[in-house]
Design a protein around this motif. Structure first.
Motif, PDB file in Angstrom:
ATOM      1  N   UNK A   1       9.261  -9.900  17.690  1.00 20.57           N
ATOM      2  CA  UNK A   1       9.381 -11.294  18.156  1.00 20.57           C
ATOM      3  C   UNK A   1       8.005 -11.861  18.491  1.00 20.57           C
ATOM      4  N   UNK A   2       7.171 -11.053  19.160  1.00 15.63           N
ATOM      5  CA  UNK A   2       5.846 -11.533  19.541  1.00 15.63           C
ATOM      6  C   UNK A   2       4.969 -11.719  18.304  1.00 15.63           C
ATOM      7  N   UNK A   3       5.044 -10.775  17.378  1.00 15.53           N
ATOM      8  CA  UNK A   3       4.239 -10.863  16.159  1.00 15.53           C
ATOM      9  C   UNK A   3       4.574 -12.080  15.328  1.00 15.53           C
ATOM     10  N   UNK A   4       5.843 -12.523  15.407  1.00 14.97           N
ATOM     11  CA  UNK A   4       6.266 -13.643  14.591  1.00 14.97           C
ATOM     12  C   UNK A   4       5.875 -14.995  15.161  1.00 14.97           C
ATOM     13  N   UNK A   5       5.385 -14.993  16.408  1.00 19.57           N
ATOM     14  CA  UNK A   5       4.933 -16.264  16.983  1.00 19.57           C
ATOM     15  C   UNK A   5       3.708 -16.756  16.214  1.00 19.57           C
ATOM     16  N   UNK A   6       3.695 -17.976  15.854  1.00 18.02           N
ATOM     17  CA  UNK A   6       2.595 -18.517  15.051  1.00 18.02           C
ATOM     18  C   UNK A   6       1.307 -18.543  15.876  1.00 18.02           C
ATOM     19  N   UNK A   7       0.226 -18.273  15.214  1.00 18.74           N
ATOM     20  CA  UNK A   7      -1.064 -18.185  15.905  1.00 18.74           C
ATOM     21  C   UNK A   7      -1.438 -19.496  16.573  1.00 18.74           C
TER      22      UNK A   7
ATOM     23  N   UNK B   1      -2.814  -5.208  21.903  1.00 18.87           N
ATOM     24  CA  UNK B   1      -1.956  -5.740  22.950  1.00 18.87           C
ATOM     25  C   UNK B   1      -1.655  -7.201  22.630  1.00 18.87           C
ATOM     26  N   UNK B   2      -0.359  -7.566  22.793  1.00 21.21           N
ATOM     27  CA  UNK B   2       0.075  -8.944  22.527  1.00 21.21           C
ATOM     28  C   UNK B   2       0.699  -9.502  23.796  1.00 21.21           C
ATOM     29  N   UNK B   3       0.283 -10.720  24.198  1.00 20.52           N
ATOM     30  CA  UNK B   3       0.722 -11.323  25.449  1.00 20.52           C
ATOM     31  C   UNK B   3       1.740 -12.421  25.165  1.00 20.52           C
ATOM     32  N   UNK B   4       2.858 -12.375  25.863  1.00 20.26           N
ATOM     33  CA  UNK B   4       3.870 -13.419  25.780  1.00 20.26           C
ATOM     34  C   UNK B   4       4.505 -13.572  27.150  1.00 20.26           C
ATOM     35  N   UNK B   5       4.082 -14.620  27.867  1.00 21.79           N
ATOM     36  CA  UNK B   5       4.598 -14.922  29.198  1.00 21.79           C
ATOM     37  C   UNK B   5       4.468 -13.719  30.125  1.00 21.79           C
TER      38      UNK B   5
ATOM     39  N   UNK C   1     -15.042  -0.698  21.544  1.00 18.97           N
ATOM     40  CA  UNK C   1     -15.126  -2.131  21.270  1.00 18.97           C
ATOM     41  C   UNK C   1     -13.843  -2.823  21.714  1.00 18.97           C
ATOM     42  N   UNK C   2     -14.014  -4.041  22.165  1.00 20.72           N
ATOM     43  CA  UNK C   2     -12.893  -4.876  22.618  1.00 20.72           C
ATOM     44  C   UNK C   2     -13.013  -6.244  21.968  1.00 20.72           C
ATOM     45  N   UNK C   3     -11.896  -6.730  21.439  1.00 19.08           N
ATOM     46  CA  UNK C   3     -11.838  -8.077  20.876  1.00 19.08           C
ATOM     47  C   UNK C   3     -10.688  -8.816  21.534  1.00 19.08           C
ATOM     48  N   UNK C   4     -10.974 -10.008  22.097  1.00 17.09           N
ATOM     49  CA  UNK C   4      -9.964 -10.741  22.858  1.00 17.09           C
ATOM     50  C   UNK C   4      -9.822 -12.158  22.340  1.00 17.09           C
ATOM     51  N   UNK C   5      -8.601 -12.657  22.392  1.00 18.48           N
ATOM     52  CA  UNK C   5      -8.301 -14.065  22.141  1.00 18.48           C
ATOM     53  C   UNK C   5      -7.035 -14.369  22.914  1.00 18.48           C
ATOM     54  N   UNK C   6      -7.192 -14.731  24.203  1.00 20.58           N
ATOM     55  CA  UNK C   6      -6.007 -14.849  25.050  1.00 20.58           C
ATOM     56  C   UNK C   6      -6.199 -15.917  26.125  1.00 20.58           C
ATOM     57  N   UNK C   7      -5.044 -16.411  26.586  1.00 25.69           N
ATOM     58  CA  UNK C   7      -4.994 -17.394  27.653  1.00 25.69           C
ATOM     59  C   UNK C   7      -3.899 -16.959  28.627  1.00 25.69           C
TER      60      UNK C   7
ATOM     61  N   UNK D   1       2.569 -18.529  31.717  1.00 25.13           N
ATOM     62  CA  UNK D   1       2.353 -18.921  30.318  1.00 25.13           C
ATOM     63  C   UNK D   1       1.202 -18.105  29.756  1.00 25.13           C
ATOM     64  N   UNK D   2       1.467 -16.835  29.523  1.00 30.47           N
ATOM     65  CA  UNK D   2       0.447 -15.934  28.985  1.00 30.47           C
ATOM     66  C   UNK D   2       0.637 -15.784  27.479  1.00 30.47           C
ATOM     67  N   UNK D   3      -0.455 -15.824  26.737  1.00 29.87           N
ATOM     68  CA  UNK D   3      -0.358 -15.676  25.289  1.00 29.87           C
ATOM     69  C   UNK D   3      -1.678 -15.146  24.758  1.00 29.87           C
ATOM     70  N   UNK D   4      -1.628 -14.570  23.544  1.00 32.17           N
ATOM     71  CA  UNK D   4      -2.854 -14.122  22.910  1.00 32.17           C
ATOM     72  C   UNK D   4      -2.817 -12.654  22.539  1.00 32.17           C
ATOM     73  N   UNK D   5      -3.979 -12.163  22.121  1.00 31.18           N
ATOM     74  CA  UNK D   5      -4.085 -10.779  21.665  1.00 31.18           C
ATOM     75  C   UNK D   5      -5.328 -10.121  22.258  1.00 31.18           C
ATOM     76  N   UNK D   6      -5.258  -8.774  22.353  1.00 30.59           N
ATOM     77  CA  UNK D   6      -6.388  -7.965  22.819  1.00 30.59           C
ATOM     78  C   UNK D   6      -6.398  -6.700  21.970  1.00 30.59           C
ATOM     79  N   UNK D   7      -7.479  -6.486  21.213  1.00 28.13           N
ATOM     80  CA  UNK D   7      -7.594  -5.327  20.330  1.00 28.13           C
ATOM     81  C   UNK D   7      -8.635  -4.354  20.871  1.00 28.13           C
TER      82      UNK D   7
END
Length: 956
Positions: A946-952, A583-587, A536-542, A555-561
């Protein structure tokens, strides 16, 4: 006059009755007179030519079984299969008969077999996964011996006719995944030799045939009729197929061609053409689910098709080395309508032809045209060129109501709905090496889509796809792809995505994805063109930015589980399963935490981050960089080696048996375009019989090579520091270098668990104790991941701390020759031995050791083939000033000890391409020294925090 005529007719009738009587008497007498002769010769001939046992209930000889032939028959026959299937039946039959030439029998006492009959038979043919067959029952004999034996024998096999009546044939080919079975098979083949060539005509009728390939039924219950005329040219080893036809249910196909057999290869050229073809007849020949479907479908339309196929395998003459496929199909005035459908697909017109010759492609669809619900779909296509430079021209327009099309076709195991609108035109050259694409303008839109197959009870629902593609300048740079909408729902999971790609040479991208996908069930619905098989894959990313552009702001951001995600790779023999990971995306960074990965029995847990991941995913030259921390309770490194199943013979005192083993069949491959620095902590690492514990160090993956630095580990009761590299140069060969500094190793355990240790120190087989090793070694690995011994080069030091020899043959012979018992099975300590390895020879520099009360000195050479050339000096007590020289020459199994001062140098074995290998090794070594160390665990954890602390909300 009338009386004369009456007498004449009486004489004719009289002699006719006499001849008829003699013939009838002969029909009974000849079998009785020659029964023993024929029976003995046939049984002797069968036993001398077959390696398996032929059993039968009874035998008889008669003219009446297959009148008018004199036939010797075995009744209720059972023929056993060849080894290793000897417990299985190959053939059982009501009758196995042999037609005998009566005139040869009477006038020359020769038993000449001209016909063979098999009646009411079951034939079982098996080929297992290792290519072994149960039908290899003929004894292998020398051809000269066979020729002599045939001349001397009273049995002559001259088979001009083979007849099978009511046969059932069952063929299982596990090697190629093919199963064939037939019932009610009747075969009648006749022939003879004309101008030195064997000409055979045959007729085949099968009431029912079933063929399954790769678990898919292609024929089920089909009826086959075939006529063939075949010419065998035994002098030139060729087969000409002429005047052949086959009927598959209602579809009749004529075919001809030829097959040429050369010393090291085969070439073929075959031609097929339909006769009075129609769509209805073609449907009757399709796999069972479609033939059943066709019974409820109105199918009209003419079909004319030809198919030519030429090819070869192995080594053949240049004139025959042709790979070519030609096809020409025309469908005219076609109509398709299911009985339950309100509308028909009408005016189906299709004409396409083309060929693929070697690397040249020439394909043309003159027109594809049909009407449904008063809406017209039409298109054409031209493809011409080679795979690296291809001219493409096409145009397709359609407005299809898929709901109506689904009702009209009502295909088995498939249901679809929606409205499909397409308008795509393409004209130009596709040339990837020059970044050229055809001019293209196209729109593709699907709304309210649904897709359901027999693989899963739930359909994919709410499919929406709105895509535009455009290329205005015939270059990658002038291309854009816009996906305004990509939505679907499956098993209650909704997935939505949009994408924009511009400039395929240096892609500018803007991708948004949100939702969940269940690949486990989705793979049951459709065969995905992906390596992902389950999970299974769950995505919420840009993701937004531009590849390969340092000035662009990504400007990459979001999560992929990921959960229980399984995927396959050509480089790995087993599937890889990611049981959990985020996976967490940050730039420009993609961090991941608790990534739990399993490959067969190997388990690892990874944390870290990647850079350039979008370049790597979308750009063919993109390089994935990153820093990782890898922890593993256990890794079995041999599970990463390419393997194939092979049959291995095992012999013991009780029986001989065969077992199946997965053996290494190539060197381990390393992914391309990857630059990773990995901090490694492994509790247990298994490599064949070697068990390594507490391994830690820096592992680098770069330029398709593995580099190990700053590593420490425990093995064979000691500890070691190891550095080195590994790089495959092909699928069958790899280069390696190893620098090892090992302390306090158990010599007995090292010998039993390390293959290379056995080669470098064969004397350790009779030794026990503690040693230390400092060595540098380079060389080549073969396709079994073992060193090519002549390629090894290196030097180093072996320190013997405390070693006891027990039954060491070399020192035993020295003791026997010199008469000094103390040299037999000695105990030695604190010896330093310097040696070098080159060209298959281990050269041992002079070293000294003491075996009380003697002082010894030794040096010399040993080859990896077992040759010895050593010399020793036995220094006599009290101070060893007086010594006895000893020379040892021969092989490790058979050597001679004699007094002397000189020993010859062993011949060395220079490997091929030494200079090229040396240059590659030196280049790789320089890259190893320039590798960056992986970032500390603290730095990786800080980045992830640092990435985890970014507000959703800022991510979204």
């Amino acid at each position: 006059m009338e009386k004369t005529n009456t007498n004449r007719w009486k004489k004719i009738l009289k002699w006719s009755f006499i001849v008829l009587g003699l013939l009838i008497i002969s029909l009974f007498a000849i079998p009785s007179l020659f029964n023993d002769v024929i029976s003995n010769e046939i049984k002797k001939g069968i036993n001398s030519n077959l390696s398996t046992e032929l059993q039968f209930k009874d035998s008889n000889i008669s003219f009446f079984n297959h009148f008018p032939s004199l036939t010797f028959s075995f009744e209720d026959v059972n023929l056993a299969s060849a080894k290793p299937f000897e417990q299985d039946t190959l053939i059982n039959a009501k009758e196995l008969g042999f037609g005998v030439n009566v005139f040869k029998l009477i006038f020359s006492d020769k038993v000449v077999i001209t016909e063979t009959y098999l009646t009411d038979s079951n034939i079982y043919l098996i080929k297992d996964a290792f290519g072994r067959s149960n039908y290899d029952i003929y004894k292998t004999t020398d051809t000269t011996a066979v020729a002599k034996d045939t001349t001397a024998s009273d049995l002559n096999l001259n088979l001009r006719r083979l007849k099978l009546e009511n046969a059932s044939i069952h063929y299982i080919d596990n090697d190629n995944g093919l199963t064939f079975s037939s019932n009610g098979l009747n075969y009648n083949g006749r022939g003879g030799i004309v101008d030195g060539k064997l000409e055979l005509g045959s007729r085949l009728d099968i009431n029912s045939v079933n063929i399954t390939f790769n678990h898919t039924d292609y024929l089920s219950g089909k009826k086959i009729e075939a006529k063939a005329f075949t010419i065998y040219d035994t002098e030139n080893l060729s087969v000409a197929l002429d005047k052949n036809s086959i009927s598959l249910n209602d579809l009749k196909v004529n075919f001809n061609g030829n097959l040429d057999v050369f010393d090291n290869g085969i070439a073929y050229n075959l031609h097929f053409k339909t006769e009075d073809g129609s769509l209805e007849k073609v449907m009757s020949a399709l796999p069972p689910k479609y033939s059943d479907w066709s019974k409820a479908v109105t199918l009209k339309g003419d079909l004319d098709a030809t198919f030519n196929l030429a090819g070869y395998s192995g080594t053949v003459p240049e004139a025959s080395a042709v790979d070519k496929m030609e096809v020409d199909v025309t469908v005219a005035n076609g109509t398709i309508k299911h009985d339950n459908a309100p509308q028909a697909l009408e005016d189906l017109q299709l004409k396409f032809n083309g060929d693929i010759t070697n690397d040249n492609i020439n394909f043309k669809v003159d027109h594809l045209d049909f009407t449904l619900n008063n809406e017209r779909t039409q298109g054409d296509l031209i493809i011409n060129g080679t795979s690296d430079s291809l001219y493409v021209k096409s145009a397709i327009q359609s407005h299809l109501n898929l709901d109506i099309l689904n009702e009209t076709l009502n295909l088995p195991d498939l249901k679809f709905n929606g409205i499909l609108v397409t308008d795509i035109t393409t004209d130009g050259v596709y040339k990837p090496l020059s970044s050229k694409l055809p001019k293209t303008k196209g729109a593709f839109k699907l709304t309210s889509g649904l897709l359901q197959t027999s693989g899963h009870p739930e359909p994919i629902r709410d499919i929406e796809l709105d895509a535009l593609i455009e290329n205005t300048g015939e270059t990658y740079e002038a291309s854009t792809l816009t996906i305004n909408t990509l939505n679907f729902s499956f098993l209650g999971n909704q997935f939505t995505s949009t994408a924009f790609l511009k400039n395929f040479d240096q892609p500018e991208y803007d991708i948004t994805s949100k939702g969940a996908i269940d690949f486990t069930a989705l793979n049951d619905v459709i065969d995905l063109p992906l390596v992902i098989t389950n999970g299974q894959l769950t995505a919420d990313m840009h993701l937004k930015g531009q590849l390969n552009n340092a000035q662009a702001e990504n400007a990459n951001s979001g999560t992929l589980n990921l959960k229980n995600l399984a995927f396959t790779s050509e480089m790995l023999p087993y599937p890889v399963v990611i049981s959990e990971g985020q996976f967490l995306f940050l730039n420009d960074k993609m961090a991941f935490t608790n990534l739990a990965v399993q490959h067969q029995s190997s388990h690892v847990l990874m944390d870290g981050y990647f850079r350039n991941y979008m370049d790597y995913a979308l750009y063919s030259k993109g390089i994935l960089t990153g820093d990782l921390q890898l922890k593993a309770p256990k890794i079995d490194i041999t599970e990463f080696f390419p393997k194939e199943a092979q049959l291995t013979a095992q012999t013991d005192s009780i029986s001989n048996s065969n077992t199946v083993e997965n053996v290494v069949s190539g060197v381990m491959q390393i992914p391309k375009n990857v630059d990773l620095a990995i901090k490694v902590i492994i509790d247990t690492l298994d490599y064949n019989k070697l068990n390594i514990t507490k391994l830690s160090g820096d592992l680098g993956i770069k330029d398709q090579g593995l580099f190990l630095k700053n590593s420490t580990l425990n093995m064979v009761d000691g500890s070691a520091k190891i550095e080195g590299f590994y790089q495959p140069t092909s699928t069958q060969e790899a280069l390696f270098a190893l620098n090892i500094d090992a302390k306090q190793l158990n010599i007995e355990k090292g010998y039993n668990s390390m293959a290379l240790f056995k080669e470098l120190a064969p004397a350790a087989a009779q030794a026990s104790g503690i040693v230390s090793v400092t060595y540098e070694l380079t060389g080549v690995l073969d396709d079994t991941m073992l060193p090519v011994m002549p390629s090894l080069k290196g030097e180093g030091i072996l320190k013997v701390h405390d070693v006891k020899f027990d039954g060491y043959k070399l020192l035993g012979k020295v003791s026997e020759k010199s008469g000094f018992d103390a040299l037999n099975d000695p105990k030695v300590s604190e010896i330093t031995i310097n040696s070098t390895v080159s060209n298959n020879v281990l050269a041992i520099e002079q070293f000294k050791f003491k075996v009380s009360p003697f002082r010894l000195r030794a040096e010399g050479q040993t080859s990896f083939d077992g040759d010895l050339s050593l010399k020793m000096r036995i220094g006599l007590p009290p101070l060893g000033l007086i010594g006895i020289p000893v020379v040892i020459e021969g092989t490790s199994d058979d050597f001679e000890v004699k007094l002397g001062k000189k020993s010859k140098d062993l011949s060395s074995e220079e490997p091929d391409d030494t200079s090229a290998v040396d240059a590659q090794l030196e280049d790789i070594s320089k890259r190893k020294d320039s590798l960056r160390d992986s970032q500390s665990v603290n730095k990786i954890n800080t980045l992830q925090n640092d990435i985890n602390e970014i507000k959703s909300d800022s991510i979204n």
